[in-house]
Design a protein around this motif. Sequence first.
Motif, mmCIF file in Angstrom:
data_model
loop_
_atom_site.group_PDB
_atom_site.id
_atom_site.type_symbol
_atom_site.label_atom_id
_atom_site.label_comp_id
_atom_site.label_asym_id
_atom_site.label_seq_id
_atom_site.Cartn_x
_atom_site.Cartn_y
_atom_site.Cartn_z
ATOM 1 N N ARG A 1 96.658 34.487 79.959
ATOM 2 C CA ARG A 1 97.982 33.383 79.589
ATOM 3 C C ARG A 1 98.558 33.525 78.274
ATOM 4 N NH1 ARG A 1 100.353 30.310 83.480
ATOM 5 N NH2 ARG A 1 100.594 28.174 82.824
ATOM 6 N N ALA A 2 97.797 33.941 77.371
ATOM 7 C CA ALA A 2 98.284 34.331 75.964
ATOM 8 C C ALA A 2 99.257 35.297 76.097
ATOM 9 C CB ALA A 2 97.204 34.223 75.127
ATOM 10 N N ALA A 3 98.846 36.507 76.611
ATOM 11 C CA ALA A 3 99.700 37.594 76.930
ATOM 12 C C ALA A 3 101.070 37.183 77.677
ATOM 13 C CB ALA A 3 98.805 38.776 77.909
ATOM 14 N N GLU A 4 101.120 36.527 78.490
ATOM 15 C CA GLU A 4 102.230 36.138 79.258
ATOM 16 C C GLU A 4 103.184 35.110 78.215
ATOM 17 O OE1 GLU A 4 101.869 34.544 83.686
ATOM 18 O OE2 GLU A 4 99.768 34.947 83.323
ATOM 19 N N ALA A 5 102.308 34.259 77.631
ATOM 20 C CA ALA A 5 103.270 33.506 76.375
ATOM 21 C C ALA A 5 103.802 34.439 75.557
ATOM 22 C CB ALA A 5 102.194 32.700 75.863
ATOM 23 N N ALA A 6 103.215 35.718 75.162
ATOM 24 C CA ALA A 6 103.807 36.502 74.157
ATOM 25 C C ALA A 6 105.072 37.146 74.985
ATOM 26 C CB ALA A 6 102.827 37.536 73.672
ATOM 27 N N GLU A 7 104.742 37.571 76.301
ATOM 28 C CA GLU A 7 105.965 38.072 76.852
ATOM 29 C C GLU A 7 106.985 37.043 77.069
ATOM 30 O OE1 GLU A 7 106.394 41.370 77.212
ATOM 31 O OE2 GLU A 7 104.441 41.792 76.460
ATOM 32 N N SER A 8 106.785 35.894 77.376
ATOM 33 C CA SER A 8 107.794 34.800 77.478
ATOM 34 C C SER A 8 108.506 34.744 76.206
ATOM 35 C CB SER A 8 107.285 33.424 77.995
ATOM 36 O OG SER A 8 108.128 32.431 78.318
ATOM 37 N N ALA A 9 107.934 34.733 74.963
ATOM 38 C CA ALA A 9 108.599 34.771 73.764
ATOM 39 C C ALA A 9 109.426 35.962 73.740
ATOM 40 C CB ALA A 9 107.459 34.342 72.668
ATOM 41 N N PHE B 1 108.839 37.822 69.914
ATOM 42 C CA PHE B 1 107.678 38.302 70.502
ATOM 43 C C PHE B 1 106.662 38.278 69.355
ATOM 44 C CE2 PHE B 1 104.583 41.783 70.387
ATOM 45 C CZ PHE B 1 103.806 41.390 71.638
ATOM 46 N N TRP B 2 107.162 38.925 68.222
ATOM 47 C CA TRP B 2 106.435 39.099 66.986
ATOM 48 C C TRP B 2 106.021 37.788 66.380
ATOM 49 C CZ3 TRP B 2 103.895 43.323 66.948
ATOM 50 C CH2 TRP B 2 104.319 44.624 67.305
ATOM 51 N N GLU B 3 106.624 36.827 66.393
ATOM 52 C CA GLU B 3 106.217 35.485 65.757
ATOM 53 C C GLU B 3 105.105 34.827 66.904
ATOM 54 O OE1 GLU B 3 110.650 35.714 64.884
ATOM 55 O OE2 GLU B 3 109.492 36.589 66.406
ATOM 56 N N MET B 4 105.665 34.984 68.163
ATOM 57 C CA MET B 4 104.506 34.427 69.080
ATOM 58 C C MET B 4 102.906 35.305 69.027
ATOM 59 S SD MET B 4 103.400 32.095 71.097
ATOM 60 C CE MET B 4 104.943 31.260 71.893
ATOM 61 N N HIS B 5 103.029 36.502 68.686
ATOM 62 C CA HIS B 5 101.927 37.429 68.727
ATOM 63 C C HIS B 5 101.281 37.166 67.661
ATOM 64 C CE1 HIS B 5 100.064 41.479 68.269
ATOM 65 N NE2 HIS B 5 100.336 41.386 67.045
ATOM 66 N N ASP B 6 101.798 36.937 66.393
ATOM 67 C CA ASP B 6 101.029 36.558 65.198
ATOM 68 C C ASP B 6 100.450 35.023 65.296
ATOM 69 O OD1 ASP B 6 101.558 38.654 63.960
ATOM 70 O OD2 ASP B 6 103.027 38.098 62.674
ATOM 71 N N LEU B 7 101.259 34.152 65.876
ATOM 72 C CA LEU B 7 100.395 32.855 66.211
ATOM 73 C C LEU B 7 99.338 32.946 67.002
ATOM 74 C CD1 LEU B 7 103.563 30.504 66.426
ATOM 75 C CD2 LEU B 7 101.919 30.146 65.055
ATOM 76 N N LEU B 8 99.532 33.640 67.938
ATOM 77 C CA LEU B 8 98.358 33.642 69.098
ATOM 78 C C LEU B 8 97.043 34.166 68.303
ATOM 79 C CD1 LEU B 8 100.341 34.866 72.176
ATOM 80 C CD2 LEU B 8 99.382 32.612 71.708
ATOM 81 N N LEU B 9 97.412 35.348 67.639
ATOM 82 C CA LEU B 9 96.044 35.989 67.118
ATOM 83 C C LEU B 9 95.449 35.027 65.987
ATOM 84 C CD1 LEU B 9 97.398 39.701 66.861
ATOM 85 C CD2 LEU B 9 95.581 38.756 68.051
#
Length: 179
Positions: free
Chosen positions: A76-84, A90-98
Motif C-alpha cells: 500500500r505504501a508503494a502504491e501511495a508513492a506511485e500515486s504521489a 514522488f520523492w516527497e512521499m518517498h521520504d515521508l514513508l521511510l
Amino acid sequence: MPTAQPTPLAVSVNERDHAQGPPDAPVTLVEYGDYECPHCAAVRPIVREIQRQMGDQLRFVFRNFPVTTVHRHAMRAAEAAESAAAQGKFWEMHDLLLHNQQHLDDPDLSRYAQSIGLDVPRFERELAAHTHLPKVQEDFRGGMQSGVKSTPTFFINGARHTGSFELEPLLAAVRAGLG
C-alpha cells in the motif's frame, strides 16, 4: 575483496523509473526498497550523503520491492508513492514513508498526501482503485529477475552490490563505478 558481483540488473534504467541526478551520470545506483523495511529507512541518509558527495557524477534510482510476507503495509505504501509520483511528488512521499514506517495505514497515507500538497481525493481514489499497482508489480518483477530477495538491494552500473551498506564501503563501491 570485491563489492560487486556479476549478477546483472535485469531491467535497464528507463523513463518509468524514479531518478535523481543526470541521466548521463557515469555512475547509476539503483535501490530496490520497501517502505516498511527498517534497513531501507536506515540507508536513506547514507544514500543522500553519497548523492551529496558524488554530485552530478551519480544518478540514483529507486524501485519498489515490497516484501509483503514480512511487511503488511509495504504494498500500500508503494502504491501511495506511485500515486504521489503521478502528481509530481514522488520523492516527497518517498521520504515521508521511510521516515514514518510505523504509521502507514490509509489515514496516515492521506495525511501525508495532504501535507505535500497532493490532490487528496484523487490520491485516495487511485489507492482505492489500485491504479498504480501495475507499476509496483513491474518493479517487483524486475527485482525478482535480478535476483533481489531482500531490501535494500543495490546495483551499481548494473552490477549487484554485495558489500556493506555503511557509508564508507558503499561510497567506495559507487566511486569505483567511475572506472
